[in-house]
Design an enzyme around this catalytic site. Structure first.
Site, PDB file in Angstrom:
ATOM      1  N   SER B  68       0.811  -1.211   0.000  1.00  0.00           N
ATOM      2  CA  SER B  68       0.000   0.000   0.000  1.00  0.00           C
ATOM      3  C   SER B  68       0.853   1.275   0.000  1.00  0.00           C
ATOM      4  O   SER B  68       0.359   2.352  -0.287  1.00  0.00           O
ATOM      5  CB  SER B  68      -0.955   0.018   1.206  1.00  0.00           C
ATOM      6  OG  SER B  68      -0.263   0.325   2.390  1.00  0.00           O
ATOM      7  N   LYS B 105       0.571   4.495   6.636  1.00  0.00           N
ATOM      8  CA  LYS B 105      -0.011   5.466   5.701  1.00  0.00           C
ATOM      9  C   LYS B 105       0.625   6.836   5.925  1.00  0.00           C
ATOM     10  O   LYS B 105       1.234   7.089   6.959  1.00  0.00           O
ATOM     11  CB  LYS B 105      -1.536   5.595   5.935  1.00  0.00           C
ATOM     12  CG  LYS B 105      -2.352   4.323   5.676  1.00  0.00           C
ATOM     13  CD  LYS B 105      -2.464   3.961   4.205  1.00  0.00           C
ATOM     14  CE  LYS B 105      -3.240   2.674   3.991  1.00  0.00           C
ATOM     15  NZ  LYS B 105      -2.500   1.463   4.375  1.00  0.00           N
TER      16      LYS B 105
END
Lengths: 428, 148
Positions: B68, B105
């Site tokens: 990701s 993230k």
């Protein structure tokens, strides 16, 4: 003034650092071999699960999904404990590590007006940096600080810090403290006191000294003094002159931790040898460091840390191990140290060693004793023949803190998140 | 009471800073032979722990799983140096705990809200709202990558 910093539900809190999904859930940590409950979250306390409950009695709750059980993971708890203690050592010059999850901070010399803020910062910093919640109790004596920390833990309104800084607060707290919750009042003594009408800590301090002297032994009288606000635990050392100190100034200042580890190991081994020669054993091991006070061009740092041993010790392994734990707590790179030393104190006769309630391995202790005897024999022979150049011939290879042996039962053990590269958290 | 340490040192007749009382052992070990000419240049080798870990008490490690954050050059198997002492700022790469798992993230703070932004088009951003099961865990300071 003293502050007692106590980690809340420490083992459970350690598990939650790496498994945040356990926040807000009923969690228990089990003893070695998954025998019984040794740490409980507030939620499992609320379910009525008591300390030391055998696991089989609560296993059905686990099967029903109402309780989460963890095997003990001492490598993890030990590492997080070291992190907490090093933050506490940053906050004040002198700390005493009382157990894996609590330490006394010496607040003498700190502006009393600044103490509440200092304590609040400690609570926030430990929570943020390590992830473990702590409670702080501040009071004129250690026994009272312990009581204050109970209040800090029990009542959310304190936000983790309870200041027992007036007589009115002290008396109110004593009134609310059952006698068996007082530090130093043993399980056998408490019912006897209750029989005599002493139900709370306040009942005890209300008794005159004559009554206390007639009904309690010396430690009991000390507890009474401490509850009245007169510090005794420190003077104890002074009265008996019971401590051994080994310290040296270094010809060259030392900055390297590895070098300090070797020096401190030597000092501690000499203290241990002295203890054995005197057939005594010590409960407290202190390591201190000094930078060079006369070099005002250099950064100054004079820390000390004391490790409390549940069971008094005189083997090189245990004394050196504790001294190095204290060293690691206070050592900071970037300072040039001129002097270091080790002090062993709270010394008792070695035939009076009493084992602690938990985790005492008598077989291991005997092994240490035998090894120490061999070391002493070889070292004294070497000294006679002049072959050891003033240094001990046989020394400990400075070891890492013990990992628990393989083969013990730990069906629900979490990973070694902070001490093994293979076990670090996975992040998606 | 000045404290146990001071008291004990005095009892030994060894004042904290006295240089003249050095019983038994020679001051700094026994020296023999010629001194090494390198002694004057003695210095510490680079210690990555010291360089990469500013807050040892607050630093933990994590291993990347999945892709990701691929476009940020962070790939499966990379090791993250995570510092819990730091206050998260806009644009930081951080480890958060969302819906029962740790996730890596970018943090985007805007209008008082927070969005977790991946570095891979195939993954959605995660808007953090009141109801989200969310916990900020730590800010990533370094990514260690094995190249052979």
């Amino acid at each position: 003034m003293f502050a007692l910093v106590d980690c809340n539900n420490f083992f459970v809190s350690c598990e939650r650092v790496f498994r945040p999904q356990l926040e807000g859930k009923a969690v228990v940590v089990l003893s070695n071999n998954d025998g019984c409950v040794v740490s409980r979250s507030n939620e499992s306390k609320a379910m009525g699960i008591k300390m030391c409950t055998p696991f089989y009695k609560v296993k059905h709750l686990v099967d029903e999904g109402r309780l989460h059980a963890c095997s003990s993971n001492y490598a993890l708890y030990g590492d997080l404990s070291n992190r907490v203690m090093s933050l506490l050592a940053d906050a004040v010059p002198k700390i005493e590590i009382y157990s894996i999850d609590e330490a006394f901070l010496h607040l003498d010399g700190i502006d009393p007006d600044k103490v509440p803020l200092l304590c609040r910062e400690i609570v926030e910093k430990v929570r943020k940096w390590v992830g473990v919640p702590v409670s702080v109790g501040v009071a004129p004596t250690k026994t009272l600080a312990k009581i204050a920390s109970h209040f800090a833990k029990k009542y959310k309104g304190y936000k983790g810090v309870c200041m027992m800084d007036t007589d009115a607060k002290r008396l109110k707290a004593l009134e609310l403290t059952p006698i068996d919750d007082v530090w130093g009042i043993g399980r056998r003594l408490a019912p006897k006191l209750v029989e005599k009408g002493v139900r709370t800590a306040l009942d005890l301090v209300s008794r005159p000294k004559e009554w206390v002297s007639a009904n309690l032994n010396l430690p009991g009288v000390r507890t009474w003094e401490e509850l009245r606000g007169n510090a005794c635990h420190e003077e104890e050392h002074e009265d008996r002159r019971q401590s051994i100190c080994t310290s040296r100034s270094f010809a060259d200042m030392i900055e390297d931790e590895k070098e300090l580890v070797l020096r401190v190991s030597d000092f501690a081994a000499m203290c241990a040898q002295k203890l054995r020669e005197e057939h005594s054993a010590a409960h407290d091991v202190t390591t201190f460091l000094y930078t060079n006070r006369f070099r005002d061009d250099l950064a100054q740092y004079f820390p000390s840390a004391t490790i409390h041993l549940d069971v008094a010790a005189n083997s090189a392994q245990e004394i050196v191990g504790a001294a190095l734990k204290a060293l690691r707590t206070v050592y900071r790179p970037g300072y040039r140290y001129k002097k270091a030393g080790v002090i062993v104190s709270r010394i008792i006769s070695d035939d009076a060693i009493q084992s602690s309630l938990f985790d005492f391995d008598d077989g291991l202790r005997q092994k240490h004793d035998r090894l120490s005897k061999v070391m002493d024999a070889v070292n004294s022979a070497a000294e006679v023949s002049g072959s050891a150049s003033g240094r001990s011939l046989l020394r400990l290879a400075t070891q890492r803190p013990g990992h628990y042996a393989d083969g013990i039962r730990s069906d629900f053990r979490s990973r070694l998140y902070s001490t093994s590269m293979d076990d670090i958290i996975e992040v998606k | 009471m000045t404290g146990m340490t001071e008291f004990d040192v005095q009892e030994q007749g060894n004042a904290p800073f006295a240089e003249e009382q050095m019983p038994r052992m020679a001051q700094d070990g026994i020296h023999a032979g010629f001194p090494s000419p390198a002694t004057d240049y003695m210095t510490q080798a680079i210690d990555l722990n010291r360089e990469l870990v500013k807050h040892p008490a607050a630093t933990f490690y994590g291993r990347v799983v999945g892709d990701s954050m691929m476009d940020a050059g962070v790939e499966e198997g990379d090791i993250l140096v995570i510092d819990k002492a730091l206050d998260p700022q806009d644009g930081d790469m951080a480890v958060c705990f969302v819906d029962g798992e740790f996730t890596l993230k970018y943090l985007r703070f805007h209008d008082g809200g927070l969005v977790l932004v991946p570095a891979n088009d195939r993954y959605p951003s995660i808007e953090i709202s009141e109801g989200t099961d969310f916990k900020m865990w730590g800010v990533v300071t370094y990514v260690i990558k094995r190249v052979r």
